[in-house]
Design a protein around this motif. Structure first.
Motif, PDB file in Angstrom:
ATOM      1  N   THR A  16      72.530  56.978 -15.709  1.00 27.95           N
ATOM      2  CA  THR A  16      73.782  57.700 -15.910  1.00 27.95           C
ATOM      3  C   THR A  16      74.893  57.032 -15.112  1.00 27.95           C
ATOM      4  N   ILE A  17      75.968  56.689 -15.811  1.00 27.97           N
ATOM      5  CA  ILE A  17      77.125  56.114 -15.134  1.00 27.97           C
ATOM      6  C   ILE A  17      78.158  57.212 -14.923  1.00 27.97           C
ATOM      7  N   SER A  18      78.820  57.168 -13.778  1.00 30.65           N
ATOM      8  CA  SER A  18      79.856  58.154 -13.474  1.00 30.65           C
ATOM      9  C   SER A  18      80.912  57.489 -12.600  1.00 30.65           C
ATOM     10  N   ARG A  19      82.041  58.156 -12.474  1.00 34.27           N
ATOM     11  CA  ARG A  19      83.104  57.603 -11.626  1.00 34.27           C
ATOM     12  C   ARG A  19      83.847  58.732 -10.924  1.00 34.27           C
ATOM     13  N   ASP A  20      84.401  58.393  -9.773  1.00 33.17           N
ATOM     14  CA  ASP A  20      85.238  59.298  -8.998  1.00 33.17           C
ATOM     15  C   ASP A  20      86.537  58.557  -8.728  1.00 33.17           C
ATOM     16  N   ASN A  21      87.547  58.859  -9.499  1.00 28.35           N
ATOM     17  CA  ASN A  21      88.798  58.120  -9.368  1.00 28.35           C
ATOM     18  C   ASN A  21      89.510  58.407  -8.045  1.00 28.35           C
ATOM     19  N   ALA A  22      89.248  59.541  -7.461  1.00 27.77           N
ATOM     20  CA  ALA A  22      89.853  59.852  -6.168  1.00 27.77           C
ATOM     21  C   ALA A  22      89.267  58.982  -5.059  1.00 27.77           C
ATOM     22  N   LYS A  23      88.051  58.491  -5.263  1.00 27.62           N
ATOM     23  CA  LYS A  23      87.380  57.670  -4.249  1.00 27.62           C
ATOM     24  C   LYS A  23      87.244  56.220  -4.688  1.00 27.62           C
ATOM     25  N   ASN A  24      87.848  55.866  -5.819  1.00 29.45           N
ATOM     26  CA  ASN A  24      87.774  54.485  -6.335  1.00 29.45           C
ATOM     27  C   ASN A  24      86.334  53.996  -6.458  1.00 29.45           C
ATOM     28  N   THR A  25      85.480  54.878  -6.930  1.00 31.53           N
ATOM     29  CA  THR A  25      84.051  54.581  -6.943  1.00 31.53           C
ATOM     30  C   THR A  25      83.457  54.803  -8.329  1.00 31.53           C
ATOM     31  N   VAL A  26      82.581  53.890  -8.724  1.00 29.82           N
ATOM     32  CA  VAL A  26      81.762  54.063  -9.911  1.00 29.82           C
ATOM     33  C   VAL A  26      80.303  53.992  -9.473  1.00 29.82           C
ATOM     34  N   SER A  27      79.480  54.833 -10.062  1.00 34.06           N
ATOM     35  CA  SER A  27      78.078  54.912  -9.667  1.00 34.06           C
ATOM     36  C   SER A  27      77.161  54.754 -10.872  1.00 34.06           C
ATOM     37  N   LEU A  28      75.932  54.363 -10.580  1.00 26.17           N
ATOM     38  CA  LEU A  28      74.902  54.269 -11.612  1.00 26.17           C
ATOM     39  C   LEU A  28      73.646  54.936 -11.067  1.00 26.17           C
ATOM     40  N   GLN A  29      73.317  56.081 -11.598  1.00 22.92           N
ATOM     41  CA  GLN A  29      72.091  56.775 -11.239  1.00 22.92           C
ATOM     42  C   GLN A  29      70.979  56.266 -12.133  1.00 22.92           C
ATOM     43  N   MET A  30      69.938  55.736 -11.517  1.00 23.39           N
ATOM     44  CA  MET A  30      68.838  55.144 -12.271  1.00 23.39           C
ATOM     45  C   MET A  30      67.569  55.928 -11.991  1.00 23.39           C
ATOM     46  N   ASN A  31      67.029  56.554 -13.014  1.00 27.04           N
ATOM     47  CA  ASN A  31      65.799  57.333 -12.897  1.00 27.04           C
ATOM     48  C   ASN A  31      64.686  56.695 -13.718  1.00 27.04           C
ATOM     49  N   SER A  32      63.477  57.092 -13.425  1.00 24.59           N
ATOM     50  CA  SER A  32      62.309  56.590 -14.159  1.00 24.59           C
ATOM     51  C   SER A  32      62.331  55.067 -14.250  1.00 24.59           C
ATOM     52  N   LEU A  33      62.526  54.444 -13.124  1.00 21.51           N
ATOM     53  CA  LEU A  33      62.654  52.987 -13.101  1.00 21.51           C
ATOM     54  C   LEU A  33      61.351  52.299 -13.483  1.00 21.51           C
ATOM     55  N   LYS A  34      61.508  51.152 -14.122  1.00 18.90           N
ATOM     56  CA  LYS A  34      60.372  50.366 -14.585  1.00 18.90           C
ATOM     57  C   LYS A  34      60.442  48.974 -13.953  1.00 18.90           C
ATOM     58  N   PRO A  35      59.310  48.288 -13.830  1.00 22.77           N
ATOM     59  CA  PRO A  35      59.340  46.932 -13.266  1.00 22.77           C
ATOM     60  C   PRO A  35      60.311  46.005 -14.005  1.00 22.77           C
ATOM     61  N   GLU A  36      60.459  46.198 -15.292  1.00 22.47           N
ATOM     62  CA  GLU A  36      61.367  45.336 -16.051  1.00 22.47           C
ATOM     63  C   GLU A  36      62.839  45.620 -15.768  1.00 22.47           C
ATOM     64  N   ASN A  37      63.123  46.641 -14.982  1.00 18.51           N
ATOM     65  CA  ASN A  37      64.495  46.896 -14.545  1.00 18.51           C
ATOM     66  C   ASN A  37      64.880  46.069 -13.321  1.00 18.51           C
ATOM     67  N   THR A  38      63.917  45.318 -12.795  1.00 15.05           N
ATOM     68  CA  THR A  38      64.193  44.464 -11.647  1.00 15.05           C
ATOM     69  C   THR A  38      65.239  43.416 -12.012  1.00 15.05           C
TER      70      THR A  38
END
Length: 121
Positions: A69-91
């Motif tokens: 899930t990608i999200s952003r907080d424009n008040a903090k000049n920040t973009v985030s990426l929440q990564m769940n259920s990670l797999k070895p191929e996500n390395t």
């Protein structure tokens, strides 16, 4: 001069979660779409996710839909990426990117230095 600084990478076991963050500086953050890309060893850089300037529109690579899930907080000049259920191929090294427009219809013009994500099996 625009700068993007990523954080949050690390080593995690398969099935685990990580949250990447990217702080932007140098120009009006809220005016531009943001994205995340990744590059695995021996492979080309590939698109992961993008978000419009307002956060109301998002797009994901098929391989991460429902897990990231990608999200952003424009008040903090920040973009985030929440990564769940990670797999070895996500390395990969994950890169934050800033597009030159409010939407992600073009290619990004500014890149961060990258943060390493390693998923062990």
């Amino acid at each position: 001069q625009v700068q993007l600084v990523e954080s949050g990478g690390g080593l995690v076991q398969a099935g685990g979660s990580l949250r990447l963050s990217c702080v932007a500086s140098g120009r009006t953050f809220s005016s531009y779409a943001m994205g995340w890309f990744r590059q695995a060893p021996g492979k080309e850089r590939e698109f992961v996710a993008a978000i419009s300037w307002s956060g109301t529109s998002t797009r994901y690579a098929d391989s991460v839909k429902g897990r990231f899930t990608i999200s952003r907080d424009n008040a903090k000049n920040t973009v985030s990426l929440q990564m769940n259920s990670l797999k070895p191929e996500n390395t990969a090294v994950y890169y934050c990117a800033q597009y030159g427009t409010r939407s992600y219809v073009t290619n990004p013009g500014v890149w961060g230095q990258g943060t390493q994500v390693t998923v062990s099996s």
